[in-house]
Motif scaffolding. Structure first.
Motif, short mmCIF file in Angstrom:
data_model
loop_
_atom_site.label_atom_id
_atom_site.label_comp_id
_atom_site.label_asym_id
_atom_site.label_seq_id
_atom_site.Cartn_x
_atom_site.Cartn_y
_atom_site.Cartn_z
N LYS A 130 1.21 5.23 73.41
CA LYS A 130 1.84 6.73 73.16
C LYS A 130 2.18 6.81 71.88
N PRO A 131 2.38 8.08 71.26
CA PRO A 131 2.92 8.30 69.82
C PRO A 131 4.45 7.93 69.89
N GLY A 132 4.95 7.13 68.98
CA GLY A 132 6.38 6.54 69.15
C GLY A 132 6.60 5.47 69.97
N GLN A 133 5.46 4.56 70.10
CA GLN A 133 5.61 3.41 71.08
C GLN A 133 5.09 2.16 70.10
N PRO A 134 5.71 1.87 69.19
CA PRO A 134 5.19 0.72 68.36
C PRO A 134 5.51 -0.49 69.20
N GLY A 166 3.20 -3.26 54.42
CA GLY A 166 4.66 -3.88 54.53
C GLY A 166 4.78 -5.20 54.03
N VAL A 175 3.68 -5.21 64.01
CA VAL A 175 3.88 -4.22 65.19
C VAL A 175 2.63 -3.12 65.01
N THR A 177 1.15 0.61 65.83
CA THR A 177 1.31 2.19 66.35
C THR A 177 -0.16 2.71 66.67
N ASN A 179 -1.77 4.47 64.98
CA ASN A 179 -2.65 4.44 63.59
C ASN A 179 -2.46 3.38 62.72
N GLN A 180 -1.53 2.61 62.72
CA GLN A 180 -1.60 1.41 61.76
C GLN A 180 -0.80 0.21 62.32
N ASN A 182 1.85 -2.70 61.15
CA ASN A 182 3.14 -2.80 60.32
C ASN A 182 3.66 -4.20 60.31
N SER A 183 4.14 -4.57 59.20
CA SER A 183 4.96 -5.77 59.15
C SER A 183 6.41 -5.35 59.47
N GLU A 184 7.00 -6.25 60.26
CA GLU A 184 8.39 -5.89 60.77
C GLU A 184 9.29 -7.02 60.89
N PHE A 190 10.97 -3.82 69.55
CA PHE A 190 9.84 -2.88 70.02
C PHE A 190 9.27 -3.15 71.33
N TYR A 191 8.16 -2.61 71.84
CA TYR A 191 7.71 -2.97 73.17
C TYR A 191 6.67 -4.08 72.73
N THR B 56 4.73 11.81 64.48
CA THR B 56 5.25 10.44 64.13
C THR B 56 5.20 10.44 62.50
N MET B 91 11.22 6.16 76.75
CA MET B 91 10.51 5.15 76.13
C MET B 91 10.08 5.42 74.90
N ILE B 92 10.40 6.36 74.18
CA ILE B 92 9.82 6.88 72.82
C ILE B 92 10.85 6.49 71.86
N MET B 93 10.45 5.73 70.84
CA MET B 93 11.15 5.40 69.77
C MET B 93 11.43 6.69 68.74
N ARG B 138 12.03 -2.10 59.25
CA ARG B 138 11.85 -2.02 57.84
C ARG B 138 11.38 -0.40 57.15
N PHE B 140 8.61 1.55 57.99
CA PHE B 140 7.43 1.80 57.43
C PHE B 140 6.70 2.19 58.61
N VAL B 141 7.05 2.04 59.83
CA VAL B 141 6.45 2.23 61.28
C VAL B 141 6.45 3.92 61.22
N ASP B 142 5.54 4.29 61.99
CA ASP B 142 5.43 5.67 62.23
C ASP B 142 6.06 6.15 63.64
N MET B 143 7.08 6.59 63.82
CA MET B 143 7.69 6.97 65.21
C MET B 143 8.26 8.49 65.08
N LYS B 144 8.50 8.98 66.19
CA LYS B 144 9.10 10.13 66.14
C LYS B 144 10.53 10.30 65.61
#
Lengths: 199, 152
Positions: A130-134, A166, A175, A177, A179-180, A182-184, A190-191, B56, B91-93, B138, B140-144
């Protein structure tokens, strides 16, 4: 007297007739028995055919269910709440944890964080999020080097549509998402995504 | 005589009722003026209005968006706000307005120092939250993201 005799005869005749009639009557129960037996056999065969039809119907339904299942992407090869894609089962974990904790959670399910071989696998994972679920994948950097490595110890090969955004510091984990990738920091929460081969 | 009195009392009773209804209807909004203050997609809680994004973005782009709306990336001052945000994000970051430089303490986007009244897990430089709590990344991650602004 004649008349009387005649009468007697008549009486006698009627008596005989009535006797014959009672004999006829005695025959009736026999017919009734035959009728009853035939009737019973009829009812029995009817019941049997109904039961038989029911059973065959159930059998047909069952096979239909299997057909539906196999049409829906051979999902019966993965456990209930896992998703199947290209002979691998996926489960998207619902609580946020560090990379190590997520990997441990997957191991409890006889699975591991995803090792991604093809772009189609990556696309499947990303579309399922889902969007916002890295979510963590099975890529990390071992302390000395700057080299990304899969959890099966194969080195990560950068591709045109699969690069990691990153820094490449040590103690980095990957991680993804929708669309991409990432280095974290591995200690961020995260999930997790668990991956396992089909049984 | 009796009929006149009946009509008279009925008229008085109905006018009193109408006046009462009008008073109740007009005073109710004045009792909670906050409910009108948050406009459109903004949700009012306590003394703040919050905005939850559908889109996001990374942390910096989220901060820019909130600024463009005359607000900041969510600033959380009281436990009630934190509880509300955790419940609402589920559940959304979502990015919030906390960041830090290497070796420095956490700061809100208006440059006030965060007094560490809730825990932020991880070693990242930008904070986000969901139902499980506040963590760091960090950036760079896309979230809401969540914006906040005062109600008044």
């Amino acid at each position: 007297m004649e008349a009387e005799d005649g009468y007697m005869v008549l009486m006698g005749k009627t008596h005989v007739k009535s006797q014959q009639r009672s004999k006829d009557f005695a025959l009736y129960p026999f017919y009734y028995c035959i009728l009853l037996v035939v009737g019973c056999i009829g009812i029995l065969t009817f019941v049997m055919t109904v039961i038989g039809l029911n059973f065959s119907n159930k059998k047909m339904d069952f096979s239909k269910n299997i057909n539906i299942n196999s049409l829906a992407g051979d999902n019966y090869m993965c456990q209930n709440d896992w998703l199947l894609n290209q002979r691998k089962c996926y489960k998207f974990l619902t609580s946020s944890r560090t990379w190590n904790e997520s990997q441990r959670d997957c191991m409890k399910l006889q699975a591991h964080l995803p090792v991604i071989h093809t772009l189609r696998e990556l696309e499947f994972i990303q579309k399922s999020l889902k969007p916002g679920q890295p979510s963590w994948i099975g890529l990390y950097i071992v302390p000395p080097g700057k080299q990304w490595i899969w959890i099966n110890e194969h080195p990560f090969v950068k591709q045109k549509d699969f690069s990691i955004i990153g820094p490449t510091d040590s103690m980095s984990c990957a991680v993804t998402t929708r669309n991409q990738v990432n280095s974290e920091d591995c200690d961020s929460k995260f999930y997790g995504i668990c991956q396992r081969d089909i049984v | 005589m009796g009929r006149k009195w009946m009509a008279f009392t009925l008229i008085i009773f109905s006018t009193v009722l109408v006046v009462f209804i009008i008073i109740v209807c007009t005073t109710k909004p004045f009792k909670n003026p906050q409910t009108i203050k948050c406009s459109g997609k903004w949700i009012g809680v306590g003394y703040k209005c919050f905005y939850f994004s559908d889109d996001t973005r990374n942390w910096t782009a989220s901060k820019t968006f909130c600024r463009s709306q005359g607000s900041e990336l969510a600033q959380i001052d009281i436990p009630e706000d934190l509880e509300f945000l955790k419940k609402h994000t589920g559940m959304i970051m979502h990015w919030i307005g906390l960041s830090r430089n290497q070796g420095e303490s956490w700061k809100w986007t208006n440059d006030t120092t965060f007094n560490d009244w809730f825990e932020i897990s991880g070693n990242g430089f930008f904070a986000f939250l969901n139902a499980d709590g506040v963590s760091s990344s960090r950036g760079f991650v896309d979230m809401k993201w969540i914006c906040s602004k005062p109600r008044f």
